[in-house]
Design a protein around this motif. Structure first.
Motif, PDB file in Angstrom:
ATOM      1  N   LYS A 168       0.847  -1.204   0.000  1.00  0.00           N
ATOM      2  CA  LYS A 168       0.000   0.000   0.000  1.00  0.00           C
ATOM      3  C   LYS A 168       0.874   1.242   0.000  1.00  0.00           C
ATOM      4  N   THR A 169       0.503   2.212  -0.815  1.00  0.00           N
ATOM      5  CA  THR A 169       1.166   3.513  -0.786  1.00  0.00           C
ATOM      6  C   THR A 169       0.118   4.604  -0.602  1.00  0.00           C
ATOM      7  N   THR A 170       0.541   5.672   0.044  1.00  0.00           N
ATOM      8  CA  THR A 170      -0.269   6.877   0.134  1.00  0.00           C
ATOM      9  C   THR A 170       0.585   8.007  -0.407  1.00  0.00           C
ATOM     10  N   VAL A 171       0.011   8.758  -1.341  1.00  0.00           N
ATOM     11  CA  VAL A 171       0.743   9.810  -2.043  1.00  0.00           C
ATOM     12  C   VAL A 171       0.012  11.133  -1.877  1.00  0.00           C
ATOM     13  N   TRP A 172       0.784  12.157  -1.542  1.00  0.00           N
ATOM     14  CA  TRP A 172       0.261  13.520  -1.499  1.00  0.00           C
ATOM     15  C   TRP A 172       0.960  14.322  -2.571  1.00  0.00           C
ATOM     16  N   ALA A 189      -1.743  -1.372  -3.695  1.00  0.00           N
ATOM     17  CA  ALA A 189      -2.902  -0.489  -3.560  1.00  0.00           C
ATOM     18  C   ALA A 189      -2.364   0.923  -3.324  1.00  0.00           C
ATOM     19  N   ARG A 190      -3.144   1.940  -3.723  1.00  0.00           N
ATOM     20  CA  ARG A 190      -2.636   3.305  -3.593  1.00  0.00           C
ATOM     21  C   ARG A 190      -3.769   4.289  -3.405  1.00  0.00           C
ATOM     22  N   SER A 191      -3.510   5.288  -2.582  1.00  0.00           N
ATOM     23  CA  SER A 191      -4.373   6.456  -2.473  1.00  0.00           C
ATOM     24  C   SER A 191      -3.534   7.658  -2.863  1.00  0.00           C
ATOM     25  N   THR A 192      -4.102   8.559  -3.646  1.00  0.00           N
ATOM     26  CA  THR A 192      -3.393   9.764  -4.065  1.00  0.00           C
ATOM     27  C   THR A 192      -4.311  10.954  -3.854  1.00  0.00           C
ATOM     28  N   ILE A 193      -3.806  11.942  -3.135  1.00  0.00           N
ATOM     29  CA  ILE A 193      -4.592  13.144  -2.876  1.00  0.00           C
ATOM     30  C   ILE A 193      -3.747  14.381  -3.118  1.00  0.00           C
ATOM     31  N   GLN A 194      -4.412  15.501  -3.291  1.00  0.00           N
ATOM     32  CA  GLN A 194      -3.715  16.779  -3.409  1.00  0.00           C
ATOM     33  C   GLN A 194      -3.713  17.436  -2.039  1.00  0.00           C
ATOM     34  N   ASP A 226       8.723  22.406   1.269  1.00  0.00           N
ATOM     35  CA  ASP A 226       8.548  22.859  -0.113  1.00  0.00           C
ATOM     36  C   ASP A 226       8.889  21.751  -1.103  1.00  0.00           C
ATOM     37  N   THR A 227       8.035  20.719  -1.129  1.00  0.00           N
ATOM     38  CA  THR A 227       8.227  19.624  -2.068  1.00  0.00           C
ATOM     39  C   THR A 227       6.958  19.432  -2.889  1.00  0.00           C
ATOM     40  N   LYS A 228       7.097  18.751  -3.990  1.00  0.00           N
ATOM     41  CA  LYS A 228       5.970  18.527  -4.883  1.00  0.00           C
ATOM     42  C   LYS A 228       5.213  17.238  -4.559  1.00  0.00           C
ATOM     43  N   ILE A 229       5.812  16.404  -3.690  1.00  0.00           N
ATOM     44  CA  ILE A 229       5.228  15.100  -3.423  1.00  0.00           C
ATOM     45  C   ILE A 229       5.701  14.560  -2.076  1.00  0.00           C
ATOM     46  N   GLU A 230       4.863  13.749  -1.442  1.00  0.00           N
ATOM     47  CA  GLU A 230       5.255  12.972  -0.271  1.00  0.00           C
ATOM     48  C   GLU A 230       4.632  11.589  -0.420  1.00  0.00           C
ATOM     49  N   ILE A 231       5.400  10.572  -0.070  1.00  0.00           N
ATOM     50  CA  ILE A 231       4.928   9.190  -0.206  1.00  0.00           C
ATOM     51  C   ILE A 231       5.244   8.427   1.079  1.00  0.00           C
ATOM     52  N   GLU A 232       4.232   7.707   1.600  1.00  0.00           N
ATOM     53  CA  GLU A 232       4.477   6.744   2.672  1.00  0.00           C
ATOM     54  C   GLU A 232       4.030   5.385   2.162  1.00  0.00           C
ATOM     55  N   VAL A 233       4.639   4.323   2.714  1.00  0.00           N
ATOM     56  CA  VAL A 233       4.291   2.991   2.237  1.00  0.00           C
ATOM     57  C   VAL A 233       4.136   2.030   3.404  1.00  0.00           C
ATOM     58  N   ILE A 234       3.394   0.972   3.120  1.00  0.00           N
ATOM     59  CA  ILE A 234       3.291  -0.176   4.004  1.00  0.00           C
ATOM     60  C   ILE A 234       3.762  -1.382   3.185  1.00  0.00           C
ATOM     61  N   ALA A 235       4.665  -2.141   3.762  1.00  0.00           N
ATOM     62  CA  ALA A 235       5.167  -3.344   3.106  1.00  0.00           C
ATOM     63  C   ALA A 235       4.854  -4.543   3.999  1.00  0.00           C
ATOM     64  N   ASP A 288       1.401  17.998  -4.411  1.00  0.00           N
ATOM     65  CA  ASP A 288       1.201  19.421  -4.171  1.00  0.00           C
ATOM     66  C   ASP A 288       0.258  20.018  -5.213  1.00  0.00           C
ATOM     67  N   ASP A 289       0.296  19.487  -6.426  1.00  0.00           N
ATOM     68  CA  ASP A 289      -0.504  20.021  -7.526  1.00  0.00           C
ATOM     69  C   ASP A 289      -1.131  18.859  -8.300  1.00  0.00           C
ATOM     70  N   ALA A 290      -2.427  18.781  -8.313  1.00  0.00           N
ATOM     71  CA  ALA A 290      -3.128  17.685  -8.997  1.00  0.00           C
ATOM     72  C   ALA A 290      -2.822  17.643 -10.488  1.00  0.00           C
ATOM     73  N   ARG A 291      -2.402  18.752 -11.058  1.00  0.00           N
ATOM     74  CA  ARG A 291      -2.048  18.756 -12.486  1.00  0.00           C
ATOM     75  C   ARG A 291      -0.804  17.924 -12.772  1.00  0.00           C
ATOM     76  N   ASP A 292      -0.063  17.547 -11.736  1.00  0.00           N
ATOM     77  CA  ASP A 292       1.131  16.712 -11.896  1.00  0.00           C
ATOM     78  C   ASP A 292       0.804  15.221 -11.911  1.00  0.00           C
ATOM     79  N   PHE A 293      -0.473  14.877 -11.774  1.00  0.00           N
ATOM     80  CA  PHE A 293      -0.875  13.481 -11.613  1.00  0.00           C
ATOM     81  C   PHE A 293      -0.386  12.585 -12.748  1.00  0.00           C
ATOM     82  N   GLU A 294      -0.527  13.007 -13.982  1.00  0.00           N
ATOM     83  CA  GLU A 294      -0.134  12.167 -15.120  1.00  0.00           C
ATOM     84  C   GLU A 294       1.372  11.929 -15.147  1.00  0.00           C
ATOM     85  N   GLU A 295       2.147  12.995 -14.979  1.00  0.00           N
ATOM     86  CA  GLU A 295       3.606  12.842 -15.007  1.00  0.00           C
ATOM     87  C   GLU A 295       4.085  12.030 -13.799  1.00  0.00           C
TER      88      GLU A 295
END
Length: 125
Positions: A74-78, A102-107, A113-122, A80-87
């Motif tokens: 499982k990953t959870t992704v934040w 499995a993944r959840s992604t939110i804005q 000052d980063t564009k993304i943060e990711i936490e994971v469960i393994a 900063d800008d939803a327009r970056d979702f495709e890239e």
């Protein structure tokens, strides 16, 4: 059940009141990772560079607990800008080439000052 805590080693985050990784039985929980280099500085660049560095940080944290990205369930992704979702998805998919966790992604506005943060469960029994 045995619980192990793995401390921060990155100069930019080692004073935070958290463990980088916590292993409880076969489960491994990685605290949110951002695009910091080995000196603790947030790297320059856009979402592609930030996603790559963040995923490298996640892989490093997993390795401390004897895991790899293949063990992630499982990953959870934040973003900063939803327009970056495709890239973001394009780069992220390079790191999960087999089974996809499995993944959840939110804005959300990130704490640093980063564009993304990711936490994971393994999981690795």
């Amino acid at each position: 059940m045995t619980i192990e805590f793995f401390e921060e080693s990155n100069a930019g985050t080692r004073t935070l009141p958290r463990s980088l990784v916590t292993k409880a039985g076969g489960f491994v929980f990685v605290s949110g990772q951002v695009a910091r280099d080995e000196n603790g500085d947030v790297i320059a660049g856009g979402i592609e560079a930030h996603t790559r560095q963040t995923m490298k940080s996640v892989a490093h944290a997993l390795a401390l607990a004897g895991c790899t990205l293949e063990d992630v369930v499982k990953t959870t992704v934040w973003l900063d800008d939803a327009r970056d979702f495709e890239e973001f998805n394009r780069v992220y998919s390079e790191f999960f080439t087999g089974n996809k966790p499995a993944r959840s992604t939110i804005q959300a506005k990130n704490m640093v000052d980063t564009k993304i943060e990711i936490e994971v469960i393994a999981y690795k029994p």
